[in-house]
Design a protein around this motif. Structure first.
Motif, PDB file in Angstrom:
ATOM      1  N   MET A 103       4.915   1.644  -0.156  1.00 13.63           N
ATOM      2  CA  MET A 103       4.534   0.234  -0.153  1.00 13.63           C
ATOM      3  C   MET A 103       3.054   0.090   0.162  1.00 13.63           C
ATOM      4  SD  MET A 103       6.045  -2.925   2.172  1.00 13.63           S
ATOM      5  CE  MET A 103       5.453  -2.309   3.767  1.00 13.63           C
ATOM      6  N   ARG A 104       2.332  -0.538  -0.762  1.00 14.07           N
ATOM      7  CA  ARG A 104       0.923  -0.838  -0.545  1.00 14.07           C
ATOM      8  C   ARG A 104       0.840  -2.245   0.062  1.00 14.07           C
ATOM      9  NH1 ARG A 104      -2.969   2.022  -3.038  1.00 14.07           N
ATOM     10  NH2 ARG A 104      -4.180   0.178  -3.632  1.00 14.07           N
ATOM     11  N   LEU A 105       0.347  -2.327   1.282  1.00  9.70           N
ATOM     12  CA  LEU A 105       0.428  -3.539   2.095  1.00  9.70           C
ATOM     13  C   LEU A 105      -0.956  -4.084   2.410  1.00  9.70           C
ATOM     14  CD1 LEU A 105       2.397  -5.323   3.946  1.00  9.70           C
ATOM     15  CD2 LEU A 105       1.740  -3.746   5.790  1.00  9.70           C
ATOM     16  N   ILE A 106      -1.090  -5.430   2.357  1.00 12.44           N
ATOM     17  CA  ILE A 106      -2.312  -6.048   2.854  1.00 12.44           C
ATOM     18  C   ILE A 106      -1.974  -6.937   4.057  1.00 12.44           C
ATOM     19  CG2 ILE A 106      -3.445  -5.993   0.600  1.00 12.44           C
ATOM     20  CD1 ILE A 106      -3.084  -9.061   0.504  1.00 12.44           C
ATOM     21  N   ILE A 107      -2.973  -7.099   4.931  1.00  8.70           N
ATOM     22  CA  ILE A 107      -2.835  -7.896   6.146  1.00  8.70           C
ATOM     23  C   ILE A 107      -3.570  -9.218   5.933  1.00  8.70           C
ATOM     24  CG2 ILE A 107      -3.144  -7.924   8.649  1.00  8.70           C
ATOM     25  CD1 ILE A 107      -1.548  -5.520   7.759  1.00  8.70           C
ATOM     26  N   ILE A 108      -2.858 -10.336   6.091  1.00  6.92           N
ATOM     27  CA  ILE A 108      -3.473 -11.664   5.955  1.00  6.92           C
ATOM     28  C   ILE A 108      -3.684 -12.222   7.366  1.00  6.92           C
ATOM     29  CG2 ILE A 108      -3.349 -13.907   4.832  1.00  6.92           C
ATOM     30  CD1 ILE A 108      -3.097 -11.557   2.900  1.00  6.92           C
ATOM     31  N   GLY A 109      -4.944 -12.295   7.797  1.00  8.28           N
ATOM     32  CA  GLY A 109      -5.249 -12.703   9.167  1.00  8.28           C
ATOM     33  C   GLY A 109      -5.415 -11.472  10.039  1.00  8.28           C
ATOM     34  N   THR A 110      -6.516 -11.410  10.791  1.00  6.05           N
ATOM     35  CA  THR A 110      -6.821 -10.168  11.524  1.00  6.05           C
ATOM     36  C   THR A 110      -6.985 -10.411  13.025  1.00  6.05           C
ATOM     37  OG1 THR A 110      -9.194 -10.418  11.063  1.00  6.05           O
ATOM     38  CG2 THR A 110      -7.890  -9.108   9.498  1.00  6.05           C
ATOM     39  N   GLY A 111      -6.175 -11.305  13.586  1.00  7.30           N
ATOM     40  CA  GLY A 111      -6.208 -11.560  15.023  1.00  7.30           C
ATOM     41  C   GLY A 111      -5.407 -10.535  15.801  1.00  7.30           C
ATOM     42  N   ASP A 116       6.556   6.048   7.306  1.00 11.20           N
ATOM     43  CA  ASP A 116       6.316   6.876   6.117  1.00 11.20           C
ATOM     44  C   ASP A 116       6.399   6.016   4.854  1.00 11.20           C
ATOM     45  OD1 ASP A 116       6.045   9.130   7.661  1.00 11.20           O
ATOM     46  OD2 ASP A 116       8.115   9.800   7.379  1.00 11.20           O
ATOM     47  N   GLY A 117       5.458   6.230   3.958  1.00 12.68           N
ATOM     48  CA  GLY A 117       5.476   5.530   2.689  1.00 12.68           C
ATOM     49  C   GLY A 117       4.747   4.204   2.693  1.00 12.68           C
ATOM     50  N   VAL A 118       4.225   3.787   3.860  1.00 10.25           N
ATOM     51  CA  VAL A 118       3.481   2.528   3.949  1.00 10.25           C
ATOM     52  C   VAL A 118       1.985   2.841   4.003  1.00 10.25           C
ATOM     53  CG1 VAL A 118       2.988   0.471   5.325  1.00 10.25           C
ATOM     54  CG2 VAL A 118       5.349   1.291   5.082  1.00 10.25           C
ATOM     55  N   GLU A 119       1.221   2.214   3.119  1.00  7.98           N
ATOM     56  CA  GLU A 119      -0.236   2.363   3.105  1.00  7.98           C
ATOM     57  C   GLU A 119      -0.870   0.977   3.216  1.00  7.98           C
ATOM     58  OE1 GLU A 119      -3.826   4.062   0.199  1.00  7.98           O
ATOM     59  OE2 GLU A 119      -1.736   3.967  -0.517  1.00  7.98           O
ATOM     60  N   TRP A 137      -7.516  -9.344  -7.075  1.00  5.28           N
ATOM     61  CA  TRP A 137      -7.543  -7.873  -7.072  1.00  5.28           C
ATOM     62  C   TRP A 137      -6.143  -7.358  -7.364  1.00  5.28           C
ATOM     63  CZ3 TRP A 137      -5.771  -4.770  -2.606  1.00  5.28           C
ATOM     64  CH2 TRP A 137      -5.982  -3.396  -2.797  1.00  5.28           C
ATOM     65  N   GLY A 138      -5.180  -7.771  -6.572  1.00  3.99           N
ATOM     66  CA  GLY A 138      -3.771  -7.600  -6.881  1.00  3.99           C
ATOM     67  C   GLY A 138      -3.143  -6.245  -6.703  1.00  3.99           C
ATOM     68  N   ASP A 139      -3.901  -5.234  -6.289  1.00  7.50           N
ATOM     69  CA  ASP A 139      -3.364  -3.875  -6.234  1.00  7.50           C
ATOM     70  C   ASP A 139      -2.603  -3.632  -4.929  1.00  7.50           C
ATOM     71  OD1 ASP A 139      -2.766  -1.352  -7.050  1.00  7.50           O
ATOM     72  OD2 ASP A 139      -4.759  -0.508  -6.665  1.00  7.50           O
ATOM     73  N   PHE A 140      -1.595  -4.449  -4.695  1.00  7.83           N
ATOM     74  CA  PHE A 140      -0.751  -4.285  -3.510  1.00  7.83           C
ATOM     75  C   PHE A 140       0.648  -4.785  -3.839  1.00  7.83           C
ATOM     76  CE2 PHE A 140      -2.723  -8.427  -3.284  1.00  7.83           C
ATOM     77  CZ  PHE A 140      -1.746  -9.292  -2.802  1.00  7.83           C
TER      78      PHE A 140
END
Length: 347
Positions: free
Chosen positions: A1-9, A23-26, A60-63
């Protein structure tokens, strides 16, 4: 799973710690409107892709998936574009500021056919999971009475920081900054804790909310301190049980404690959760005659983060999903109405 974080608090840092161990999470990207905060966060966790807007990230969309760790008010407008883009979403609680917005998010997620979960973190408490299993198995008989409390003390101590000077805490005391007070912040946790543990939904609610004076004129800088600090709530459950639920930020001596007592016709269960420790006790069978309570050993359970990653990998939905969180938000909304109108309402 390619993951992005929305909000960095602060909560985002906690989530990265958890997801990075699966395992398997990037973690492939981060989004924040504050350029300095975004840079510091991405540098700390070695995240290459950095976006100052969600639109840029979606373009960008690569997640595959996103975890939404923005402030409460931003959950609705930031989650909807992700769903339209077909991305799986783990959203922090509460799902939205009100039931109407939460329902819109729920229906959008269901139309998109994506994995949708809400990070009700106390589902990670193993004793809660075990208690629910015991209730469903009939080990305490039909549930008759439920007591639940969530106690914090950060308005009377500085264990978590100084609320008088730190925006991290001040916004939680101000409706103008998107807070629904202790009811909206931790009320959703204890309602989920109670209903999930007792394995029954909330059917009727009557609540009292209280905001105490905390500063001259009820204001510190730009923050009007008008959000509720404490609540008490009586509830009826769908199975006929009666319940009492309460929470406060004025609970001296309790940094962060959840307690749930479930009483059935043949036994009782008690779950206590504090930072770093959880316990399940039971009074079962013949012990009910002499009121003997025994500690029940419980193995660890998968976290919400692990179950979200598994759901994305397998395509099999996991709880708690958006619809469950929306239903909880309906209870919270009605609780505020009952305070104003001084009457019980059916969920």
């Amino acid at each position: 799973m390619r993951l992005i974080i929305i909000g960095t608090g602060g909560m985002a840092k906690n989530q990265v710690d958890h997801f990075s161990q699966i395992d398997g999470v990037e973690i492939v990207g981060a989004v924040d409107t504050d350029v300095n905060r975004l840079a510091a966060f991405a540098d700390k966790f070695n995240i290459e892709k950095r976006f100052l807007s969600l639109d840029e990230a979606i373009a960008w969309g690569d997640f595959d998936a996103a975890t939404n760790v923005t402030p409460d008010r931003a959950h609705h407008p930031t989650t909807l574009p992700l769903l339209v883009a077909g991305k799986h979403v783990l959203c922090e609680k509460p799902l939205a500021e009100n039931y109407e917005k939460a329902l819109e998010m729920t229906e959008a997620a269901e139309r998109a056919g994506v994995i949708n979960m809400v990070n009700l973190t106390y589902r990670n408490v193993a004793p809660l999971q075990r208690a629910r299993e015991m209730v469903i198995a009939g080990e305490i008989g039909t549930v008759k009475h439920v007591e639940a409390s969530y106690l914090q003390s950060w308005l009377v101590s500085k264990a978590w920081g100084d609320w008088r000077s730190e925006s991290t805490w001040l916004w939680r005391l101000s409706t103008g900054h998107g807070s629904n007070g202790v009811l909206g912040d931790i009320g959703i946790h204890i309602l989920d804790f109670a209903a999930y543990g007792a394995a029954t939904d909330i059917d009727h609610v009557f609540a009292r909310l209280k905001t105490f004076n905390k500063a001259p004129g009820g204001q510190i800088g730009e923050y009007m301190l008008d959000a509720n600090d404490s609540f008490t709530m009586s509830v009826d459950f769908a199975n006929g049980a009666l319940g009492v639920v309460h929470a406060s930020r004025w609970a001296t001596g309790h940094l962060n404690e959840l307690k749930l007592r479930i009483y059935g016709e043949r036994g009782g269960l008690e779950i206590t959760h504090r930072p770093g420790e959880s316990e399940l006790r039971g009074c079962l069978g013949e012990d009910a005659e002499s009121a003997i309570w025994t500690t029940i050993e419980v193995p660890p359970v998968p976290t919400n983060y692990q179950r979200f990653a598994e759901a994305v990998a397998t395509g099999v939905p996991q709880d708690p999903n958006f619809r469950h969180a929306a239903n909880l938000q309906k209870v919270l909304d009605l609780a505020m109405v009952t305070e104003r109108e001084r009457r019980e309402l059916k969920v």
